[in-house]
Design a protein around this motif. Structure first.
Motif, short mmCIF file in Angstrom:
data_model
loop_
_atom_site.label_atom_id
_atom_site.label_comp_id
_atom_site.label_asym_id
_atom_site.label_seq_id
_atom_site.Cartn_x
_atom_site.Cartn_y
_atom_site.Cartn_z
N VAL A 185 0.83 -1.20 0.00
CA VAL A 185 0.00 0.00 0.00
C VAL A 185 0.87 1.25 0.00
O VAL A 185 0.60 2.22 -0.73
CB VAL A 185 -0.95 0.01 1.22
CG1 VAL A 185 -1.69 1.35 1.32
CG2 VAL A 185 -1.97 -1.12 1.13
N LEU A 186 1.94 1.24 0.80
CA LEU A 186 2.83 2.41 0.88
C LEU A 186 3.36 2.83 -0.48
O LEU A 186 3.56 4.02 -0.74
CB LEU A 186 4.01 2.10 1.80
CG LEU A 186 3.87 2.43 3.28
CD1 LEU A 186 5.16 2.06 4.01
CD2 LEU A 186 3.56 3.91 3.49
N ARG A 187 3.59 1.88 -1.36
CA ARG A 187 4.14 2.19 -2.68
C ARG A 187 3.13 2.89 -3.58
O ARG A 187 3.50 3.42 -4.64
CB ARG A 187 4.60 0.90 -3.38
CG ARG A 187 5.70 0.15 -2.65
CD ARG A 187 6.11 -1.08 -3.43
NE ARG A 187 6.85 -2.03 -2.62
CZ ARG A 187 6.66 -3.34 -2.61
NH1 ARG A 187 5.72 -3.87 -3.40
NH2 ARG A 187 7.37 -4.14 -1.84
N THR A 188 1.86 2.90 -3.19
CA THR A 188 0.81 3.39 -4.08
C THR A 188 0.13 4.65 -3.57
O THR A 188 -0.88 5.06 -4.14
CB THR A 188 -0.26 2.30 -4.27
OG1 THR A 188 -0.93 2.08 -3.02
CG2 THR A 188 0.35 1.00 -4.76
N ILE A 189 0.66 5.27 -2.51
CA ILE A 189 -0.03 6.42 -1.92
C ILE A 189 0.84 7.67 -1.97
O ILE A 189 2.07 7.59 -2.04
CB ILE A 189 -0.46 6.14 -0.47
CG1 ILE A 189 0.76 5.96 0.44
CG2 ILE A 189 -1.36 4.91 -0.42
CD1 ILE A 189 0.40 5.81 1.93
N SER A 190 0.18 8.83 -1.96
CA SER A 190 0.89 10.11 -1.88
C SER A 190 1.40 10.35 -0.47
O SER A 190 2.39 11.05 -0.26
CB SER A 190 -0.04 11.26 -2.28
OG SER A 190 -0.57 11.07 -3.56
N GLY A 191 0.68 9.80 0.50
CA GLY A 191 1.00 9.98 1.91
C GLY A 191 -0.27 9.90 2.72
O GLY A 191 -1.29 9.38 2.25
N VAL A 192 -0.20 10.39 3.93
CA VAL A 192 -1.37 10.39 4.81
C VAL A 192 -1.68 11.82 5.22
O VAL A 192 -0.83 12.71 5.14
CB VAL A 192 -1.14 9.50 6.06
CG1 VAL A 192 -0.85 8.07 5.65
CG2 VAL A 192 0.00 10.06 6.93
N ARG A 193 -2.91 12.05 5.66
CA ARG A 193 -3.34 13.36 6.11
C ARG A 193 -3.96 13.25 7.50
O ARG A 193 -4.77 12.35 7.74
CB ARG A 193 -4.37 13.96 5.16
CG ARG A 193 -3.82 14.35 3.79
CD ARG A 193 -4.95 14.83 2.89
NE ARG A 193 -4.49 15.26 1.58
CZ ARG A 193 -4.25 16.52 1.26
NH1 ARG A 193 -4.43 17.48 2.16
NH2 ARG A 193 -3.85 16.84 0.05
N PRO A 194 -3.61 14.15 8.42
CA PRO A 194 -4.31 14.19 9.70
C PRO A 194 -5.81 14.37 9.46
O PRO A 194 -6.21 15.10 8.54
CB PRO A 194 -3.71 15.42 10.39
CG PRO A 194 -2.36 15.59 9.76
CD PRO A 194 -2.54 15.18 8.34
N PHE A 195 -6.61 13.73 10.29
CA PHE A 195 -8.06 13.78 10.07
C PHE A 195 -8.81 13.58 11.38
O PHE A 195 -8.66 12.55 12.04
CB PHE A 195 -8.47 12.70 9.06
CG PHE A 195 -9.90 12.78 8.60
CD1 PHE A 195 -10.43 13.95 8.10
CD2 PHE A 195 -10.71 11.65 8.65
CE1 PHE A 195 -11.75 14.02 7.65
CE2 PHE A 195 -12.02 11.70 8.22
CZ PHE A 195 -12.55 12.88 7.71
N ILE A 196 -9.59 14.58 11.76
CA ILE A 196 -10.55 14.45 12.85
C ILE A 196 -11.89 14.17 12.20
O ILE A 196 -12.47 15.08 11.58
CB ILE A 196 -10.63 15.72 13.71
CG1 ILE A 196 -9.26 16.07 14.31
CG2 ILE A 196 -11.67 15.55 14.81
CD1 ILE A 196 -9.25 17.43 15.01
N GLU A 197 -12.38 12.96 12.29
CA GLU A 197 -13.69 12.71 11.71
C GLU A 197 -14.78 13.18 12.66
O GLU A 197 -14.65 13.04 13.89
CB GLU A 197 -13.93 11.25 11.35
CG GLU A 197 -15.19 11.18 10.48
CD GLU A 197 -15.63 9.79 10.10
OE1 GLU A 197 -16.68 9.71 9.43
OE2 GLU A 197 -14.97 8.81 10.46
N LEU A 198 -15.85 13.73 12.08
CA LEU A 198 -17.00 14.22 12.82
C LEU A 198 -18.24 13.48 12.32
O LEU A 198 -19.03 14.01 11.54
CB LEU A 198 -17.16 15.74 12.63
CG LEU A 198 -15.90 16.58 12.88
CD1 LEU A 198 -16.15 18.04 12.51
CD2 LEU A 198 -15.48 16.46 14.35
N PRO A 199 -18.41 12.24 12.76
CA PRO A 199 -19.59 11.48 12.31
C PRO A 199 -20.84 11.90 13.08
O PRO A 199 -20.76 12.49 14.16
CB PRO A 199 -19.20 10.04 12.63
CG PRO A 199 -18.29 10.16 13.81
CD PRO A 199 -17.54 11.45 13.63
N ALA A 200 -21.98 11.60 12.50
CA ALA A 200 -23.26 11.85 13.18
C ALA A 200 -24.10 10.57 13.08
O ALA A 200 -24.38 10.11 11.97
CB ALA A 200 -23.98 13.01 12.52
#
Length: 293
Positions: A149-164
């Motif tokens: 998977v690492l070979r196929t991604i631009s990177g990761v992004r911080p994310f606070i999910e706000l589900p409802a």
């Protein structure tokens, strides 16, 4: 009844039974009026039953989700990515499932770092430490290990999910029910992309970083958990999402986002609160924040 008539009747019944059992989703998928009623209640932040009740089929739940996403996309733009929910053993046990659940995320669900969000705009709004993986190469659809998977991604992004959760507390949520409400996808605060080293260094970093949520005003630690709380490694969530998309005749594309799921517990959103999410152990120990009103 003649033997010929009896034979014809038996054949007709068999044909009807074959059609019915081969097409349960077509028979049970919530109709448009049911989806319209759910969407109206959702827009007013009013408690409402899930389109597919607990105990329903996952096929019907995904059908309901598709209809909801189509309606949401009129205001929130096109599909921007997907989410895995219930990715920890505790969450799966609580909802009575043996694997994660699948949801769809739209372009305008994503907010910038430091966003202010009104809790009154959603039914049962929550927040959680999460992480976005940004896809760069369609080869990700054939990846079977975190290193691939690492070979196929631009990177990761911080994310606070706000589900409802939307659904009234007295209505049970199991795997199909929460899938039918698009796994509670509502909003999320997303940061800038972070490059992750390749190979063992990167895979170990993804498993071992610490996601720490704090109260911005007091510094109180609200929760913290390692990356491996998500399926042993958050990159495994990408593999799972890609497999679920294949089942639907779809695939991940460059630029797509994958929300890996809760890294730690869900928290109720409280007006007046400001939070900070820090990723200890990722390059630069990145952090993002949000305020609730």
């Amino acid at each position: 009844m003649t033997p010929t008539d009896a034979g014809l009747r038996k054949a007709a019944l068999a044909l009807c039974a074959t059609f019915f059992f081969a097409n349960p989703a077509n028979a049970e998928c919530p109709d448009d009026s049911a989806i319209d009623a759910f969407m109206a209640a959702r827009a007013q932040a009013a408690p409402t039953p899930a389109p597919v009740a607990a105990g329903g089929s996952m096929e019907d739940a995904l059908c309901a989700q598709d209809k909801i996403v189509q309606r949401l996309s009129k205001d929130l733009g096109p599909v921007a990515g997907y989410k895995a929910g219930l990715t920890s053993p505790k969450a799966q046990e609580a909802f009575g499932v043996s694997e994660p659940v699948f949801g769809t995320m739209l372009r305008d669900m994503f907010l910038q770092d430091g966003a202010t969000v009104s809790a009154s705009e959603a039914g049962r709004p929550l927040f959680e430490a999460d992480l976005i993986v940004e896809i760069a190469d369609p080869a990700v659809n054939d990846a079977t290990t975190p290193e691939e998977v690492l070979r196929t991604i631009s990177g990761v992004r911080p994310f606070i999910e706000l589900p409802a959760l939307v659904v009234a507390k007295e209505n049970k949520l199991d795997g199909p029910a929460i899938t039918s409400i698009n796994v509670g996808a509502w909003k999320g605060v997303m940061g800038n992309v972070i490059a992750i080293p390749q190979g063992d260094v990167g895979t170990e970093m993804m498993a071992n970083f610490n996601a720490k949520l704090t109260d911005s005003a007091t510094g109180e630690v609200l929760s913290e958990a390692p990356g491996k709380a998500v399926l042993g490694n958050p990159l495994n969530a990408v593999i799972w999402v890609a497999a679920k998309l294949k089942e639907q005749g779809k695939s991940l594309k460059p630029g797509d986002y994958v929300s890996v799921g809760s890294i730690g517990p869900l928290h109720p959103m409280k007006p007046g609160m400001s939070i900070t999410l820090t990723y200890e152990g990722l390059p630069g120990d990145p952090k993002i924040g949000a305020t609730f009103e």
